[in-house]
Design an enzyme around this catalytic site. Structure first.
Site, PDB file in Angstrom:
ATOM      1  CE  LYS A 287      58.664  82.612  51.642  1.00 38.40           C
ATOM      2  NZ  LYS A 287      59.471  83.629  52.650  1.00 38.40           N
TER       3      LYS A 287
ATOM      4  CB  ALA B 243      54.202  89.254  54.102  1.00 37.98           C
TER       5      ALA B 243
ATOM      6  NE  ARG C  35      71.050  82.073  70.172  1.00 36.69           N
ATOM      7  CZ  ARG C  35      72.227  82.543  69.612  1.00 36.69           C
ATOM      8  NH1 ARG C  35      72.301  83.805  69.576  1.00 36.69           N
ATOM      9  NH2 ARG C  35      72.983  81.691  69.069  1.00 36.69           N
TER      10      ARG C  35
ATOM     11  N   GLY D 146      70.214  82.914  60.900  1.00 35.66           N
ATOM     12  CA  GLY D 146      70.534  84.184  60.397  1.00 35.66           C
ATOM     13  C   GLY D 146      71.458  83.992  59.109  1.00 35.66           C
TER      14      GLY D 146
ATOM     15  CE1 TYR E 165      59.886  88.594  56.640  1.00 36.69           C
ATOM     16  CE2 TYR E 165      61.859  89.218  57.689  1.00 36.69           C
ATOM     17  CZ  TYR E 165      60.703  89.537  57.048  1.00 36.69           C
ATOM     18  OH  TYR E 165      60.359  90.953  56.783  1.00 36.69           O
ATOM     19  CB  ILE E 166      64.531  81.134  57.456  1.00 38.87           C
ATOM     20  CG1 ILE E 166      64.642  82.343  56.439  1.00 38.87           C
ATOM     21  CG2 ILE E 166      64.576  79.863  56.943  1.00 38.87           C
ATOM     22  CD1 ILE E 166      66.158  82.200  55.976  1.00 38.87           C
TER      23      ILE E 166
ATOM     24  CD  GLU F 115      33.828  94.777  56.441  1.00 33.48           C
ATOM     25  OE1 GLU F 115      32.865  95.783  56.306  1.00 33.48           O
ATOM     26  OE2 GLU F 115      33.305  93.504  56.454  1.00 33.48           O
TER      27      GLU F 115
ATOM     28  CB  CYS G 131      61.125  84.845  48.008  1.00 36.43           C
ATOM     29  SG  CYS G 131      62.427  86.167  48.365  1.00 36.43           S
TER      30      CYS G 131
ATOM     31  CB  SER H  33      66.610  89.986  43.212  1.00 37.92           C
ATOM     32  OG  SER H  33      65.983  88.904  43.635  1.00 37.92           O
ATOM     33  N   GLY H  34      68.828  91.745  42.699  1.00 37.50           N
ATOM     34  CA  GLY H  34      69.520  93.092  42.551  1.00 37.50           C
ATOM     35  C   GLY H  34      70.303  93.026  41.359  1.00 37.50           C
TER      36      GLY H  34
ATOM     37  CB  THR I 144      68.835  84.002  47.933  1.00 32.89           C
ATOM     38  OG1 THR I 144      70.300  83.680  48.456  1.00 32.89           O
ATOM     39  CG2 THR I 144      68.082  83.187  49.172  1.00 32.89           C
ATOM     40  CB  CYS I 145      64.337  85.843  45.823  1.00 37.35           C
ATOM     41  SG  CYS I 145      62.764  86.016  45.520  1.00 37.35           S
TER      42      CYS I 145
ATOM     43  CD  GLU J  43      58.780  82.910  55.630  1.00 36.11           C
ATOM     44  OE1 GLU J  43      58.137  84.127  55.248  1.00 36.11           O
ATOM     45  OE2 GLU J  43      59.659  82.747  55.107  1.00 36.11           O
TER      46      GLU J  43
ATOM     47  CG  HIS K 263      29.972  94.123  54.615  1.00 37.37           C
ATOM     48  ND1 HIS K 263      30.562  93.624  55.828  1.00 37.37           N
ATOM     49  CD2 HIS K 263      29.045  93.119  54.479  1.00 37.37           C
ATOM     50  CE1 HIS K 263      29.698  92.850  56.565  1.00 37.37           C
ATOM     51  NE2 HIS K 263      28.733  92.444  55.926  1.00 37.37           N
TER      52      HIS K 263
END
Length: 573
Positions: free
Chosen positions: A155, A445, A302, A366, A281-282, A545, A152, A117-118, A146-147, A285, A540
């Protein structure tokens, strides 16, 4: 008059280049100076002097050549000629050639190692500014890094699929009679692979259209300005390392029987008794994803909770929700040995002495920077204890010509952060717009079941930073589940600096938390106060809300009072 206009335009162009050079101590391409000026853009710079129809302008520009570094057609150190591409490279539609290319000293203005990505963002934007750019990738996971390939995107696709069983179960309350569906795992993997292959193609085309040379092979550093790919060497004025991270496996007997997040996306069969090691995260998820696909999941952690670094109330709430769904979370534990008993049949021994049968073991403890074997240390680049590249805020290493961004540094390991850092690098180095990525209040998220969305500070860090905070909390049953019959609940939390009334953290556990939190992230970035948040009229009926209708303070905390309470037992003794 027209000849005088051309002469004036050329003169202004020279002055523009000189002024930028004096102000920034760097050289700007004539084409860049022309394109940025509404007046000069009428006299768009041609690719070479030979294309100039007006002899007066040609003579003026020819006199500018000595300002460069000895190559004909150079304007302030940047070539006006279109440059060809080395034969080793895979070149896109533009042939990897573009105006404003490198000086005669180097093959490239910028060589990027890593097309994640970068790296892709930095390459594309830099080329757009007129730099001659190459990007090399070993394709260990594929273009996009990876993403796109093992992170991402796939997944999230699998997370969508895993929610179907919950939706079918909820449908009964709304009058639908749906039999238990059958699963064709192979179809899921095939469709996922097709989408990833499509994205790989888009990335390659995007780079080619930008004029970036894509070199498919493992790149290593040979010097401050030299990169080797196979038996070819390339030189560049600047080198950008954007190699990302790589999964870590625990060093225990039988570790060869584990898989990582790289392999989880290519399983031939859906696991029925998976064990997942980790609490980030991984791990969280995939515990939800595999459970949604019908697996009996064991999650081994752990500590007593999950998602270290997130707001503790939210992490604990999500942990309890996962347990309620049927995921077996084995706390204060870790795997110590794995024995293979047969095909997809393993016996895992845990630290507490218990043994657990599993047909798949996912290690999600990790990731470390993927910097081993790149030649970084050989050229004198400083690394941290995990192999991460030590950089300044602008990404520069202790070797001035070499930079690094993204997960191979000690930044936030999030795709949007790598994108932002890559864009800032390009703007700073080639766009004459020095800036760095603002990593304060970055929203994120976790696509768990249910989702967790967050922006700003968790409660403990907010208290440490501001000294006194107000906390607003609401836990409720979403409207949908009053009919679906599901016991799933939602948690929302707002953290406010007591002194300024500024909202410094917003957190949520519930359906679509990731989608919902993006809008509130903009509000927090704009430093919204609680009073301003309260003035917003809600939509609503929605769960969202609730964030603009929480009026009562759940509790207020003071760092001084907390410290005093901690000291009380000692004083009593």
């Amino acid at each position: 008059p027209r000849r005088r206009s051309y002469r004036l335009a050329a003169g202004i162009a020279v002055a523009s280049c000189a002024l930028v050079a004096l102000a920034t101590r760097s050289w700007v391409p004539l084409s860049s100076a022309v394109s940025r000026s509404p007046v000069l853009s009428r006299f768009a710079a041609p690719a070479s002097l030979a294309q100039l129809s007006n002899p007066s302008v040609a003579r003026t520009l020819a006199r500018m050549a000595p300002l460069g570094r000895g190559e004909a057609g150079m304007v302030a150190g940047r070539s006006m000629f279109l440059r060809g591409s080395p034969s080793l490279t895979a070149v896109g539609a533009m042939g990897g050639a573009h105006a404003g290319a490198t000086s005669g000293d180097y093959d490239y203005d910028l060589f990027v190692i890593g097309a994640g990505s970068g790296g892709v963002r930095a390459s594309r934007i830099s080329a757009g500014y007129g730099a001659k750019v190459a990007v090399a990738d070993d394709l260990a996971v594929g273009l996009g890094g990876t993403c796109v390939n093992v992170g991402c995107v796939p997944k999230k696709l699998m997370a969508y699929g895993s929610e179907i069983t919950t939706e079918i179960k909820d449908a009964a309350g709304f009058g639908w009679n749906i039999e238990k569906p059958g699963l064709e795992w192979g179809r899921l993997i095939e469709n996922k692979n097709n989408e990833i292959n499509r994205l790989n193609g888009i990335y390659e085309k995007m780079l080619g259209n930008a004029g970036v040379d894509v070199i498919k092979g493992r790149a290593t550093l040979k010097g401050p300005h030299t990169v080797a790919v196979g038996d070819k060497e390339f030189t560049a004025d600047k080198i950008l390392v954007a190699v990302g991270g790589w999964p870590v496996l625990p060093d225990i007997p039988g570790k060869e029987h584990m898989i990582s997040s790289n392999e989880i996306f290519y399983l031939k069969e859906a696991p029925k008794k998976p064990m997942i090691l980790g609490s980030g995260y991984i791990a969280v998820e995939f515990a939800g994803i595999l459970h949604g696909y019908g697996a009996d999941v064991n999650l081994v952690i752990r500590r007593d909770s999950i998602l270290k670094g997130f707001d503790k109330d939210c992490a604990d709430f999500l942990r309890d929700s996962m347990i309620k769904e049927g995921i077996n979370i084995r706390m204060h534990n870790e795997a110590t040995k794995i024995e293979k008993r047969g095909e997809n049949d393993y016996l895992v021994t845990l630290k507490d002495g218990t043994t657990v049968e599993a047909d798949m073991i996912l290690a999600a403890i990790g990731r470390n920077p993927k910097t081993s074997g790149l030649g970084l240390e050989e050229v004198g680049i400083e690394l941290d204890r995990n192999g991460g590249v030590v950089v300044q805020k602008d990404g520069q290493t202790n070797v001035p010509s070499i930079y690094a961004i993204g997960d191979c540094t000690a930044t936030l390991q999030l795709t949007p952060v790598a994108l932002a850092e890559g864009h800032c690098f390009a703007d700073t180095q080639f766009g004459h717009n020095p800036r760095t990525a603002d990593l304060e209040d970055v929203a994120t998220a976790v696509f768990s079941h249910p989702n967790l969305g967050t922006v700003g500070l968790p409660e403990d860090r907010a208290l440490d930073k501001y000294g006194k905070i107000k906390v607003f909390k609401s836990e409720f049953r979403p409207l949908k589940h009053t009919v679906s019959g599901s016991s799933e609940r939602c948690l929302m939390k707002i953290i406010v600096d007591s002194a300024s009334d500024r909202v410094v953290g917003m957190h949520m556990v519930g359906s679509h938390a990731g989608e919902l939190m993006q809008g509130f992230a903009a509000a927090i970035k704009m430093r919204i106060t609680k009073k301003q948040l309260d003035s917003v009229i809600g939509i609503h009926p929605t769960s969202a809300e609730e964030f603009v209708t929480m009026r009562s303070v759940s509790y207020e905390k003071s760092l001084e009072e907390d410290k005093a309470k901690e000291m009380e037992p000692a004083l009593q003794k």
